[in-house]
Design a protein around this motif. Structure first.
Motif, PDB file in Angstrom:
ATOM      1  N   GLY A 174       0.817  -1.211   0.000  1.00 23.29           N
ATOM      2  CA  GLY A 174       0.000   0.000   0.000  1.00 23.29           C
ATOM      3  C   GLY A 174       0.852   1.263   0.000  1.00 23.29           C
ATOM      4  O   GLY A 174       0.343   2.363  -0.192  1.00 23.29           O
ATOM      5  N   TRP A 184      -1.102  -0.214   5.918  1.00 21.56           N
ATOM      6  CA  TRP A 184      -1.357   0.771   4.854  1.00 21.56           C
ATOM      7  C   TRP A 184      -2.328   0.291   3.804  1.00 21.56           C
ATOM      8  O   TRP A 184      -2.583   0.990   2.834  1.00 21.56           O
ATOM      9  CB  TRP A 184      -0.023   1.177   4.196  1.00 21.56           C
ATOM     10  N   LEU A 185      -2.835  -0.943   3.966  1.00 18.09           N
ATOM     11  CA  LEU A 185      -3.728  -1.473   2.931  1.00 18.09           C
ATOM     12  C   LEU A 185      -5.142  -1.656   3.470  1.00 18.09           C
ATOM     13  O   LEU A 185      -5.930  -2.398   2.891  1.00 18.09           O
ATOM     14  CB  LEU A 185      -3.160  -2.776   2.368  1.00 18.09           C
ATOM     15  N   LEU A 234      -8.088  -4.205   0.216  1.00 16.82           N
ATOM     16  CA  LEU A 234      -7.482  -3.930  -1.100  1.00 16.82           C
ATOM     17  C   LEU A 234      -8.485  -3.246  -2.032  1.00 16.82           C
ATOM     18  O   LEU A 234      -8.146  -2.318  -2.776  1.00 16.82           O
ATOM     19  CB  LEU A 234      -6.988  -5.251  -1.701  1.00 16.82           C
ATOM     20  N   PHE A 265      -8.693   0.343  -1.195  1.00 19.29           N
ATOM     21  CA  PHE A 265      -7.502   1.005  -1.754  1.00 19.29           C
ATOM     22  C   PHE A 265      -7.704   1.286  -3.243  1.00 19.29           C
ATOM     23  O   PHE A 265      -7.445   2.390  -3.729  1.00 19.29           O
ATOM     24  CB  PHE A 265      -6.308   0.066  -1.514  1.00 19.29           C
ATOM     25  N   ALA A 301      -5.236   3.585  -6.567  1.00 23.00           N
ATOM     26  CA  ALA A 301      -3.895   3.284  -6.040  1.00 23.00           C
ATOM     27  C   ALA A 301      -2.910   4.416  -6.334  1.00 23.00           C
ATOM     28  O   ALA A 301      -2.199   4.884  -5.438  1.00 23.00           O
ATOM     29  CB  ALA A 301      -3.399   1.969  -6.631  1.00 23.00           C
ATOM     30  N   TYR A 337      -0.844   6.651  -3.601  1.00 25.66           N
ATOM     31  CA  TYR A 337       0.625   6.712  -3.548  1.00 25.66           C
ATOM     32  C   TYR A 337       1.091   8.168  -3.619  1.00 25.66           C
ATOM     33  O   TYR A 337       1.947   8.603  -2.857  1.00 25.66           O
ATOM     34  CB  TYR A 337       1.245   5.932  -4.722  1.00 25.66           C
ATOM     35  N   GLN A 366      -1.514   9.323   5.795  1.00 26.24           N
ATOM     36  CA  GLN A 366      -2.518   8.458   5.180  1.00 26.24           C
ATOM     37  C   GLN A 366      -3.581   9.375   4.576  1.00 26.24           C
ATOM     38  O   GLN A 366      -3.641  10.576   4.906  1.00 26.24           O
ATOM     39  CB  GLN A 366      -3.062   7.478   6.236  1.00 26.24           C
TER      40      GLN A 366
END
Ligand SMILES: Cc1ncc(COP(=O)(O)O)c(C=O)c1O
Length: 388
Positions: free
Chosen positions: A199, A220-221, A275, A278, A283, A287, A365
């Motif tokens: 993540g 983080w995921l 997931l 996310f 994604a 990031y 985050q």
């Protein structure tokens, strides 16, 4: 339309609205909708526990592992769930004991996570091997400093090396590809502790070249707590055993890890929901947002404490650590500074001991925003002014 990050997305977590929460790094934070999926798994289990475990658990775990493996750039059969990265590391270290000869060295760096340090010291003592901790500086100028320090420390006796993908107290990204190559050229077994990586850093585990890789989905995921994985290269799967030995012993890697006694499997089974969350956010957007926020945090906090940037941008992902100078610390412990920030200013941010230094480390985050780091910086300035 894409979801707005920062304050407007934060109600999707249970996080206390009165706290400036800058520590996603320690345990992660699970969105409410993922917790609901977890609850559904728990209820399905409770409706008919015997049927669930006997007829469905294996298939469901493998389906979840397959989804997560795809995200990790790995094959499903090389990935097993474990509770956390600490357990992943311990499984490998315990499996290593029969391979070690007295006098062999097991090596890591001074940025290692303390629980992992302790586990390495423990198995070194069991095997009458030597625990070697390579000093790597912080502040740091480049990833090459890590590679050179490790290169100089490898010996004929180095049998196993463990490197963090993203370090805990210092929050930097290690050049793991180069470190792995360095070890593989010398026939040294390598494990990567990627506790923070899923993540945070795109991964292709099947091409990385490590022998073992562990990482958390709960940090983080967006997965529920107690959800992590261990990836093992095919050639080491028969010698790699879980920390808890159960019915599956001797029946293969998957059988050994997928059942280690009765427990709540709902966090593992909800990993695909984390997931999915996310991916719904996007994604690439995650990031980029988190990384630019971390770079921003690093800049404003370094200014506040009056130090140059302690790590170059290419070593920063979502964490940003800055050193606190002894004159500002004035004898306070890491815990005292943490507690003052929390009790007096409602900021949740960790302060770590690193050698003889104290480091304050922020996390970024999607529910965080720049104003929170500005607030922390202003509080630090106020705290420092009291010392002057
Ligand atoms: C580098 C590193 N390794 C291992 C861990 C342990 O993670 P867990 O508590 O999920 O086992 C952490 C936690 O912050 C970490 O930063």
């Amino acid at each position: 339309m894409s979801v707005e990050f920062g304050r407007s997305i934060r109600p999707r977590w249970l996080l206390d609205p009165d706290v400036v929460f800058l520590n996603n790094g320690s345990f992660g934070a699970t969105p409410i909708e993922v917790l609901q999926v977890q609850r559904q798994w728990q209820e399905r289990f409770e409706r008919e526990p015997v049927e669930f475990v006997g007829r469905h658990l294996h298939r469901e775990l493998r389906a979840a592992a397959e989804v997560m493996a795809q995200f990790l750039g790995a094959r499903g059969e090389d990935v097993v769930f474990v509770e956390n990265a600490t357990t992943g590391v311990n499984a490998v270290l315990r499996s290593l004991v029969p391979l070690l000869q007295p006098g062999d060295q097991v090596l890591t760096t001074s940025h290692v996570y303390n629980a992992v340090r302790q586990a390495m010291r423990y198995i070194a003592a069991l095997a009458r091997a030597e625990y070697v901790e390579v000093p790597v500086p912080f502040p740091i100028a480049s990833g090459d400093q890590v590679v050179e320090a490790v290169r100089a420390a490898l010996t004929e006796r180095t049998r196993f090396a463990l490197f963090d993908h993203v370090t805990s107290p210092t929050g930097i990204v290690f050049p793991v590809e180069k470190l792995i190559m360095l070890c593989k050229e010398r026939g040294i077994l390598v494990m990567i502790d990627g506790a923070h990586a899923p993540g945070m850093i795109p991964l292709t585990l099947s091409a990385l070249g490590a022998d073992w890789y562990t990482g958390n989905f709960h940090k983080w995921l967006f997965a529920p707590k107690g959800c992590a994985f261990l990836w093992t290269a095919p050639e080491y799967q028969t010698i790699t055993h879980p920390v808890v030995i159960s019915h599956g012993y001797g029946s293969g890697y998957i059988a050994e890890f997928d059942f280690t006694g009765t427990k709540d499997w709902s966090a593992y089974l909800s990993a695909p929901a984390g997931l999915e969350f996310f991916h719904q956010l996007g994604a690439e957007r995650v990031y980029q947002y988190n990384r630019s926020l971390a770079l921003y945090a690093q800049r404003v906090l370094a200014e506040a404490v009056g130090c140059p940037l302690p790590a170059p941008p290419e070593m920063i992902a979502y964490l940003a650590a800055v050193p606190l100078s002894p004159s500002h610390v004035r004898g306070w412990s890491a815990q005292q500074i943490h507690d003052w920030l929390f009790d007096e200013r409602r900021i949740e941010v960790p302060v770590f001991t690193f050698g003889s230094d104290l480091l304050l480390r922020t996390a970024s985050q999607v529910y965080n925003e720049p104003q929170e780091y500005q607030y922390l910086a202003s509080v630090l300035c106020e705290w420092i002014a009291r010392a002057d």
